[in-house]
Design an enzyme around this catalytic site. Structure first.
Site, PDB file in Angstrom:
ATOM      1  N   LYS A 191      38.936  38.500  60.482  1.00 54.40           N
ATOM      2  CA  LYS A 191      37.913  39.140  61.317  1.00 54.40           C
ATOM      3  C   LYS A 191      38.421  39.181  62.749  1.00 54.40           C
ATOM      4  O   LYS A 191      38.482  38.170  63.439  1.00 54.40           O
ATOM      5  CB  LYS A 191      36.579  38.388  61.276  1.00 54.40           C
ATOM      6  N   GLU A 266      42.395  26.877  67.800  1.00 52.38           N
ATOM      7  CA  GLU A 266      43.206  27.097  69.015  1.00 52.38           C
ATOM      8  C   GLU A 266      42.267  27.638  70.073  1.00 52.38           C
ATOM      9  O   GLU A 266      41.826  28.788  69.991  1.00 52.38           O
ATOM     10  CB  GLU A 266      44.324  28.100  68.745  1.00 52.38           C
ATOM     11  N   CYS A 300      45.626  32.057  76.963  1.00 49.50           N
ATOM     12  CA  CYS A 300      45.141  30.689  76.767  1.00 49.50           C
ATOM     13  C   CYS A 300      46.008  29.675  77.497  1.00 49.50           C
ATOM     14  O   CYS A 300      45.524  28.678  78.000  1.00 49.50           O
ATOM     15  CB  CYS A 300      45.067  30.360  75.284  1.00 49.50           C
ATOM     16  N   GLU A 399      37.292  27.672  82.506  1.00 46.38           N
ATOM     17  CA  GLU A 399      38.290  28.692  82.161  1.00 46.38           C
ATOM     18  C   GLU A 399      37.775  30.055  82.615  1.00 46.38           C
ATOM     19  O   GLU A 399      36.783  30.558  82.089  1.00 46.38           O
ATOM     20  CB  GLU A 399      38.531  28.697  80.646  1.00 46.38           C
TER      21      GLU A 399
HETATM   22  P1  NAD Z   1      35.401  34.039  71.306  1.00 53.86           P
HETATM   23  O1  NAD Z   1      35.298  32.615  70.902  1.00 53.86           O
HETATM   24  O2  NAD Z   1      34.249  34.659  71.990  1.00 53.86           O
HETATM   25  O3  NAD Z   1      35.693  34.971  70.050  1.00 53.86           O
HETATM   26  C1  NAD Z   1      36.817  34.774  69.217  1.00 53.86           C
HETATM   27  C2  NAD Z   1      36.509  35.315  67.845  1.00 53.86           C
HETATM   28  O4  NAD Z   1      35.465  34.540  67.267  1.00 53.86           O
HETATM   29  C3  NAD Z   1      36.018  36.756  67.828  1.00 53.86           C
HETATM   30  O5  NAD Z   1      36.562  37.413  66.708  1.00 53.86           O
HETATM   31  C4  NAD Z   1      34.513  36.592  67.680  1.00 53.86           C
HETATM   32  O6  NAD Z   1      33.911  37.699  67.077  1.00 53.86           O
HETATM   33  C5  NAD Z   1      34.450  35.376  66.775  1.00 53.86           C
HETATM   34  N1  NAD Z   1      33.193  34.619  66.815  1.00 53.86           N
HETATM   35  C6  NAD Z   1      32.312  34.494  67.841  1.00 53.86           C
HETATM   36  N2  NAD Z   1      31.281  33.699  67.476  1.00 53.86           N
HETATM   37  C7  NAD Z   1      31.533  33.291  66.208  1.00 53.86           C
HETATM   38  C8  NAD Z   1      30.844  32.446  65.293  1.00 53.86           C
HETATM   39  N3  NAD Z   1      29.707  31.838  65.605  1.00 53.86           N
HETATM   40  N4  NAD Z   1      31.383  32.259  64.077  1.00 53.86           N
HETATM   41  C9  NAD Z   1      32.571  32.835  63.742  1.00 53.86           C
HETATM   42  N5  NAD Z   1      33.241  33.652  64.549  1.00 53.86           N
HETATM   43  C10 NAD Z   1      32.741  33.878  65.789  1.00 53.86           C
HETATM   44  O7  NAD Z   1      36.734  34.141  72.173  1.00 53.86           O
HETATM   45  P2  NAD Z   1      37.255  35.412  72.958  1.00 53.86           P
HETATM   46  O8  NAD Z   1      36.399  35.581  74.165  1.00 53.86           O
HETATM   47  O9  NAD Z   1      37.436  36.534  71.995  1.00 53.86           O
HETATM   48  O10 NAD Z   1      38.719  34.931  73.387  1.00 53.86           O
HETATM   49  C11 NAD Z   1      39.017  34.257  74.566  1.00 53.86           C
HETATM   50  C12 NAD Z   1      39.182  32.768  74.293  1.00 53.86           C
HETATM   51  O11 NAD Z   1      40.218  32.567  73.338  1.00 53.86           O
HETATM   52  C13 NAD Z   1      39.609  31.986  75.516  1.00 53.86           C
HETATM   53  O12 NAD Z   1      38.863  30.805  75.595  1.00 53.86           O
HETATM   54  C14 NAD Z   1      41.073  31.669  75.245  1.00 53.86           C
HETATM   55  O13 NAD Z   1      41.570  30.531  75.892  1.00 53.86           O
HETATM   56  C15 NAD Z   1      41.061  31.506  73.767  1.00 53.86           C
HETATM   57  N6  NAD Z   1      42.403  31.652  73.227  1.00 53.86           N
HETATM   58  C16 NAD Z   1      43.050  30.534  72.780  1.00 53.86           C
HETATM   59  C17 NAD Z   1      44.349  30.620  72.299  1.00 53.86           C
HETATM   60  C18 NAD Z   1      45.094  29.401  71.851  1.00 53.86           C
HETATM   61  O14 NAD Z   1      46.119  29.549  71.208  1.00 53.86           O
HETATM   62  N7  NAD Z   1      44.642  28.198  72.144  1.00 53.86           N
HETATM   63  C19 NAD Z   1      44.996  31.865  72.242  1.00 53.86           C
HETATM   64  C20 NAD Z   1      44.297  32.983  72.720  1.00 53.86           C
HETATM   65  C21 NAD Z   1      43.000  32.859  73.194  1.00 53.86           C
END
Ligand code: NAD
Length: 505
Positions: A191, A266, A300, A399
């Protein structure tokens, strides 16, 4: 025709297919419209216009995808590692052949500059090649002989897995999860983020064309709180590999609890880059600027907290500010562009809100601090440098996930370490010093899953990638990925010589 004009005309042709009908799902090797009437507008960060519409999956769609992954598992898991290796190399070939398409679409969908997305597309292919080559040995275990028994371990694919990805570099991150899962023999339901769904569908298609059998990779689109939640709760899914915000990671943990799902998280970061007075300042400036302002700061592992020794603070900040002033802001498809627009109006508002917070908290905005009005309706913010901050300020603790660097002065090593660790996060840290002893003391003391000494984030695929504290649970990379996507089984064979306990005799 300029390079930008040429890229714009190429991408217009590529996007045509996405505009024709709402983007649905990809289940059991077929495009599926899905039963839901819920549509999401996928907006362009460049001009705010609708690129296309996306169908948000309902429970039936999620169930169909999870069931397809479950049905496809036995045959995929039963293939030899060599067979999986051959197919995954074909996927890598196909990505390489279409890398320009992946890069152009990714830029339009996310606002990320082409100079970075071109290499991210190549990295997507590398991820497949790297794990393809390890597929034949993924099940290898250990020999653990005892006096009268032979113990040995094997690894076996855990089952259908959910892969949930964010929007910052969606294509590369999807391959980083899907490639090892497939190499291990797992089947996948992916997803992608609702703000950047396009390259995920292209990837599903490319994998299928390259010979990944129907049902082995499935894709469901939709909003996280519904489609993502339903997927992470589905009983057929055995593990969830998630990349995203820490808050979402914690929700996913509780959503998976009733079905006892294995989790790999992650998550976010507020990563320190610590520059000591004895560092090679030229290289340190390069790395500091690159690690926060590339990828629009939507990274990230971005070094979003700059800790500089007070003796060089003014000098160092001066040099960073001069570079920030010269960053090339522009259209993501212009090969010259270094900073593009942010992904979404909601994210733009979040980043802008930190300029107000910085002022209220008493940090100084050395450069930047505004939306770029001239580029409206594009979602551009000025690359920003906040100085004279303290680690208690929100701009040092939260962040921001934009091109915003918060600089803090420190006096000595102990203080630097204390400030570096005074954060809920623990993803990465960067240390700049020419004193080897100090580099080692800092690297061992800092609470981060990854520490780079005198380097920017330099990826090496066999090395473990992941965070501590609120930055995550688990590691990716090399064999670490297989440990997540596979169960370790111990098999114990008796020599036939030991005494078997007798009861009820
Ligand atoms: P997000 O958590 O809002 O969304 C990530 C994914 O999770 C999306 O596909 C979203 O639709 C899904 N999602 C949201 N709520 C959910 C739920 N309740 N159940 C299941 N899935 C759900 O994150 P974002 O805003 O898309 O991405 C940015 C974040 O990602 C930042 O915090 C960044 O640091 C992190 N990130 C971490 C890494 C790493 O390797 N540590 C890499 C890239 C990004």
């Amino acid at each position: 025709m300029s390079a930008l004009e040429s890229n714009l005309s190429k991408v217009a042709a590529l996007l045509e297919r996405f505009r024709a009908a709402p983007l649905g799902h990809f289940i059991a090797g077929r495009h599926e419209r899905g039963a839901s009437r819920d549509l999401i507008d996928n907006l362009s960060p460049v001009d705010g216009k609708i690129i296309n519409q996306v169908v948000s999956a309902d429970p039936q769609d999620i169930h169909a995808a999870a069931t397809a992954a479950e049905d496809a598992l036995p045959a995929w898991r039963a293939k030899t590692g060599e067979q999986r290796r051959a197919i995954l190399h074909k996927v890598a070939d196909a990505i390489e052949a279409r890398r320009e398409e992946f890069a152009l679409i990714e830029c339009m969908d996310t606002g990320q500059p082409l100079r970075f997305m071109s290499s991210a597309a190549v990295r997507g292919a590398e991820n497949f090649r790297f794990f393809a080559d390890r597929a034949p040995s993924a099940s290898d275990g250990q020999a653990l002989p005892a006096a009268e028994h032979m113990n040995y371990t094997v690894r076996q694919a855990i089952g259908p897995v959910a892969v949930i990805t964010p929007w910052n570099t969606p294509f590369m991150l999807s391959t980083w999860k899907i490639a090892p899962a497939l190499a291990a023999g797992c089947t996948v339901v992916h997803k992608p983020a609702e703000w950047s769904p396009l390259t995920a569908m292209m990837l599903a298609e490319v994998m299928t064309e390259a010979g990944v059998p129907p049902g082995v990779v499935n894709l469901v689109n939709g909003v996280g709180e519904r489609a993502g939640r339903l997927l992470t709760e589905h009983p057929a899914i055995r593990a969830t590999a998630f990349i995203g915000e820490s808050r979402t990671g914690s929700l996913i943990m509780s959503q998976g609890a009733p079905t006892l799902k294995r989790l790999h998280l992650e998550l976010g970061g507020k990563n320190p880059v610590i520059v000591f007075e004895d560092a090679d300042l030229e290289r340190a400036v390069d790395a500091v600027v690159f690690m926060i302002y590339s990828l629009n700061g939507e990274r990230c592992t971005s070094s979003s907290r700059l800790l500089v020794q007070r003796s060089i603070y003014d000098r160092f900040i001066e040099r960073v500010a001069a570079r920030v002033a010269r960053l090339k802001i522009g259209h993501p498809l212009d090969p010259e562009t270094e900073i593009g627009p942010l992904i979404h109006a909601r994210h733009l508002d979040k980043v802008l809100s930190y300029f107000r917070i910085a002022r209220e908290d008493g940090a100084q905005i050395r450069i930047g601090g505004h939306r770029i009005e001239a580029l409206q309706p594009g979602l551009y913010v000025e690359p920003t440098l906040l100085t004279h901050a303290s680690n208690t300020m929100r701009v040092a603790r939260e962040e921001i996930f934009g091109p915003v660097l918060t600089a803090i002065a420190f006096d000595e090593e102990g203080e630097a370490l204390k400030v570096a660790n005074d954060t809920p996060y623990g993803l990465s840290a960067y240390v700049w010093t020419s004193d080897t002893g100090r580099a080692l003391r800092m690297a061992h003391g800092v609470e981060a899953g990854m520490v780079w000494v005198n380097s920017e984030n330099n990826r090496h695929l066999p090395s473990p990638f992941g965070g501590m504290k609120a930055s995550g649970i688990g590691r990716d990379g090399g064999d670490y990925s297989f440990d997540f996507y596979m169960e370790t089984k111990n098999i114990c064979l008796a020599f036939g010589t030991h005494r078997v306990p007798r009861i009820g005799v």
